[in-house]
Design an enzyme around this catalytic site. Sequence first.
Site, short mmCIF file in Angstrom:
data_model
loop_
_atom_site.label_atom_id
_atom_site.label_comp_id
_atom_site.label_asym_id
_atom_site.label_seq_id
_atom_site.Cartn_x
_atom_site.Cartn_y
_atom_site.Cartn_z
N ASN A 182 56.93 -5.58 96.91
CA ASN A 182 57.94 -6.01 97.88
C ASN A 182 57.56 -7.38 98.44
O ASN A 182 56.78 -7.50 99.37
CB ASN A 182 58.03 -4.96 98.99
CG ASN A 182 59.10 -5.32 100.01
OD1 ASN A 182 59.70 -6.40 99.93
ND2 ASN A 182 59.33 -4.44 100.94
N HIS A 471 70.53 -2.57 114.87
CA HIS A 471 69.86 -2.34 113.58
C HIS A 471 68.76 -3.38 113.36
O HIS A 471 68.88 -4.51 113.83
CB HIS A 471 70.87 -2.42 112.45
CG HIS A 471 71.70 -1.18 112.31
ND1 HIS A 471 72.02 -0.63 111.10
CD2 HIS A 471 72.25 -0.37 113.24
CE1 HIS A 471 72.74 0.46 111.29
NE2 HIS A 471 72.91 0.65 112.58
N GLU A 472 67.75 -2.96 112.63
CA GLU A 472 66.59 -3.82 112.30
C GLU A 472 65.81 -4.27 113.53
O GLU A 472 64.95 -5.14 113.44
CB GLU A 472 66.99 -5.05 111.46
CG GLU A 472 67.54 -4.72 110.09
CD GLU A 472 69.05 -4.55 110.10
OE1 GLU A 472 69.71 -5.18 110.93
OE2 GLU A 472 69.57 -3.75 109.31
N GLU A 490 68.72 1.58 114.39
CA GLU A 490 68.51 2.03 113.02
C GLU A 490 67.00 2.20 112.87
O GLU A 490 66.47 3.28 113.05
CB GLU A 490 69.07 1.02 112.03
CG GLU A 490 68.95 1.47 110.60
CD GLU A 490 69.28 0.37 109.63
OE1 GLU A 490 68.88 -0.78 109.86
OE2 GLU A 490 69.94 0.67 108.61
N GLU A 496 72.30 3.81 104.40
CA GLU A 496 72.74 2.63 103.67
C GLU A 496 71.91 2.46 102.39
O GLU A 496 72.33 1.77 101.47
CB GLU A 496 72.66 1.39 104.55
CG GLU A 496 71.25 0.96 104.85
CD GLU A 496 71.19 -0.20 105.84
OE1 GLU A 496 72.01 -0.24 106.74
OE2 GLU A 496 70.31 -1.04 105.68
#
Length: 687
Positions: A182, A471-472, A490, A496
């Site tokens: 990643n 989110h994030e 989130e 998702e």
Amino acid sequence: MALCLNMHAGEQVKSPDGRLVVDFDLAKGGIPTYCATFAGEQIVKPSHMGFILADSTKLDRNFAVTATSRGSEDDTWTPVWGENSTIRNHYNSLTVDMAQPRHGIKMNIEFRVYDDGFAFRYIFPEQTRKYLVIDAEKSQFAMADDNTAWWIPGDYDTQEYEYIKSKISEIPAFANTKFQENASATLLDPLGVQTSLMLKTPSGKYLNIHEAKLIDFPAMHLSVDGPALTFTSALTPGIDGHMATIATPFETPWRVVMTGDKATDILATNIIYNLNDPCALDDTSWIHPTKFMGIWWGMITGANSWAYTDAHDFDLATFDYSKAKPNGRHLANNEDVRRYIDFAAENGMDQLLVEGWNIGWEDWFGKGKDYVFDFQTPYPDFDIKALNDYAHSKGIKLMMHHETSGSPANYERFMDDAYDLMNRYGYDAVKSGYVGNILPAGSHHYDQRMVRHYLDAVKRAADKHIMVDAHEAVRPTGLARTYPNLVGNESAMGQEYQHMSMQHCTILPFTRLKGGPMDFTPGIFEMDLDKTAPGNTTDKKATIANQLGLYMTMYSPLQMAADTPENYAKRMDAFQFIKDVPLDWSISKYIDAEPGEFIVVARKDKNSENWYAGGVNAEEPRNVDLALDFLEPGVKYEATIYADGKKADAITNPHDYKISHRKVTAGDTIKLRMARGGGFAIEFKKL
Ligand code: NOJ
Ligand code: CA
């Protein structure tokens, strides 16, 4: 007398029931040290505490105790929304005042010991040094055993990982294998883990390490010393390379160890909320549980686009959208939004989220640009006034969407105007997001500056009566008690990711949800994603009953029905549960659970006499004998049971479900079978 510290003059504090015992003492050299025993078993071995400052001052040794004080608390408070209508806050506390004569620094440590966990925080009282620049926190959690851990890797920018189950001693071995591919990962080096960290001891006790009340401080990860079985706090660095700059007086967030005899004890504990301050808002009447659909799944699956055109690399300030060629896939258009409003309004939703309504989506991602969105200018095919009026005429609201694309400075620049625009058109909830690298480069999603930003956004929203679902953002730490307009985050891998492992949903309630509700976006009914978005070859690994069970097991006052009207229209009988399920409860009873395997819960509606139950399952098909002893004795209920069909299987037959009706009382047991990746949901209507 100290139980687990072999010292002469230590201090001890016990939980109200006496089963959890925390000892504190200064070890040789004036090193603050604690340890803990639960139900007669040592769970935390002597562990050091303190900080290292940027000027090399060592605040982890050379201390002398100047005073100690004790306290206790037993009160009950009423959350604005939640799993229970009242929460008991019951603990004993110990505060140790310390001084380090050489540097003239005062640092106190406060412990609170509950029946279901303990916590400590550092308090820097008023003192000569007005600022402290922190380079490291040295809070250790030295585990007494090589516990099983359910963990995700320490990453300064995302929690969107699947959980790994391993022994603590095995965690370092993953460093060179699992996560290196990643490229965008900003991993702790050497590999560490995130909190909330779920643990199980060899004797079958459950522990969980997290933090509470993260305010004005970077988020805490844990570095791992495998051979020593020791975790040490690892703070998220700021852009200046330091971890935190604090102004005295200052209290750090709480470092928390939850404890349980059973896995369900960890699901049930409210210790994280209890460690946060009471509600700071005078008026909370405008905060309400919200069920919503979205102009969303089409974009996530790839059928539709957020962007209005396929043009790229243009100057947003001068680009004339009215002359641009529409790409034909933009779902946030007047016609489709009206169609979604009709379906949402007819089916008991409160709101419809519309993503892709505002200009800038053509180049929103990965460009490292500061100015992408102004959060105010709609695309030419989105008539913001007419659509809000239409939604209101049908009795629902639109939900706002603010994607910041990782640019907090830009969001701060426009935030008040953007919130005012919401007030003007009648929006009362915003889903915000922080996709991409945080600007300026070198910042991290979980650093001190961003932790301040997220809370500031929530407070400024509260001033304008706006609910926030970010989110994030950094994973929650119970701040929703103080600011209950923070109705969701989130901060974990949600739906998702169209294909998650079947274990994932059975772990999140033990970890991510301990800090606050998650906008997981349950309710996918078409598991063959190719049918929603031709060419999408991922299949969801879940049955329909599993998707219904999530509304029960993933508590949130904000719940999405994430699939499309077309996909729901095919299975309106199962959709009925999503319409009916409450989002606010007076009683929650976790019946049985094991992280990575299954969760079964029963809850009583806050606004009626009805009960609901639900379960989700991972890979092993499982029989559940659900004893209905939570129901009111002597009363008849009409049960509507949404269960996996006989042939249901998340991989081979995900759409097989069965709906049945029965009259039941508290003395009955309902026999259920949860398929691989399956689940169930039941409504008990009082007759
Ligand atoms: C990521 C969010 O999690 C997702 O829900 C949203 O649709 C996209 N960002 C775009 O903002
Ligand atoms: Ca996300």
